[in-house]
Scaffold this motif. Structure first.
Motif, short mmCIF file in Angstrom:
data_model
loop_
_atom_site.label_atom_id
_atom_site.label_comp_id
_atom_site.label_asym_id
_atom_site.label_seq_id
_atom_site.Cartn_x
_atom_site.Cartn_y
_atom_site.Cartn_z
N PHE A 34 0.22 8.05 0.34
CA PHE A 34 -0.11 9.12 -0.59
C PHE A 34 0.81 10.32 -0.42
O PHE A 34 1.16 10.98 -1.40
CB PHE A 34 -1.57 9.55 -0.38
N GLU A 48 -7.37 -1.12 -1.05
CA GLU A 48 -6.79 -2.46 -1.20
C GLU A 48 -7.63 -3.51 -0.47
O GLU A 48 -7.84 -4.61 -0.98
CB GLU A 48 -5.35 -2.49 -0.70
N HIS A 51 -5.57 4.38 0.78
CA HIS A 51 -5.08 3.32 -0.10
C HIS A 51 -5.24 1.95 0.54
O HIS A 51 -5.50 0.96 -0.15
CB HIS A 51 -3.62 3.56 -0.49
N VAL A 78 0.87 -1.17 0.00
CA VAL A 78 0.00 0.00 0.00
C VAL A 78 0.91 1.22 0.00
O VAL A 78 1.82 1.32 0.82
CB VAL A 78 -0.91 0.02 1.25
#
Length: 183
Positions: free
Chosen positions: A16, A130, A126, A13
């Motif tokens: 960001f 996922e 994220h 992951v």
């Protein structure tokens, strides 16, 4: 019905904000020792996580090493019995920075939950995206989440991950929002 997640499960992951990778690792596949338990204790005692998840349940008492051990035992039991599925967010160094879970094996619709260290912003959206992909591959049709009305950060995570606000409700005197995402 066979196991929903038969293979070892760890997915990268991206953060960001930094681009750094962390791993979303099934608790059954995670290497968890005293250091990781202590990290869970530290995160669960951070003011924001503690206030949102533990203040009422622990009646103001600190989250302890026994609580962390109980959490991991419960998480591993869920994988063994295929009833609930907890994942840890782990840095490549093995440090725990958060957790996310699918709270049931009901493929038609299941609730998710999550928490994250204040020291690792930029990861949870994220991670939830996922988690949705993992759930879809396992056969889940939709996921939902409930979040306290005052938890703007979590509301933002769900919105960015494609969940739609469907209703508000009150539970134990607290106003919540319910979000859903069809997979």
């Amino acid at each position: 019905m066979g196991p929903l997640f038969p293979q070892p499960l760890a997915r990268p992951v991206s953060n960001f904000l930094t681009g750094q990778l962390v791993d979303l690792v099934a608790v059954r596949d995670a290497d968890i020792g005293n250091q990781q338990l202590e990290q869970i204790v530290a995160i669960c005692n951070q003011p924001r996580v503690y206030d949102m998840l533990f203040a009422k349940r622990l009646a103001g008492a600190a989250y302890t090493l026994n609580d962390a051990q109980g959490f991991i035992t419960w998480a591993k039991q869920g994988w063994q019995e295929q009833t609930h599925f907890v994942f840890l967010l782990m840095q490549r160094t093995g440090s725990v920075v958060g957790a996310a879970d699918i709270k049931s094996n009901q493929l038609q619709a299941a609730e998710i939950g999550y928490w994250l260290s204040a020291e690792c912003p930029g990861v949870m959206t994220h991670a939830v995206i996922e988690l949705c992909q993992i759930a879809r591959q396992a056969g889940y049709q939709s996921l939902c989440a409930r979040v306290k009305e005052r938890n703007a950060q979590s509301i933002g995570v769900l919105a960015r991950a494609g969940f739609a606000h469907c209703r508000n409700f009150t539970q134990d005197g607290e106003l919540y929002r319910r979000y859903e995402k069809h997979l």
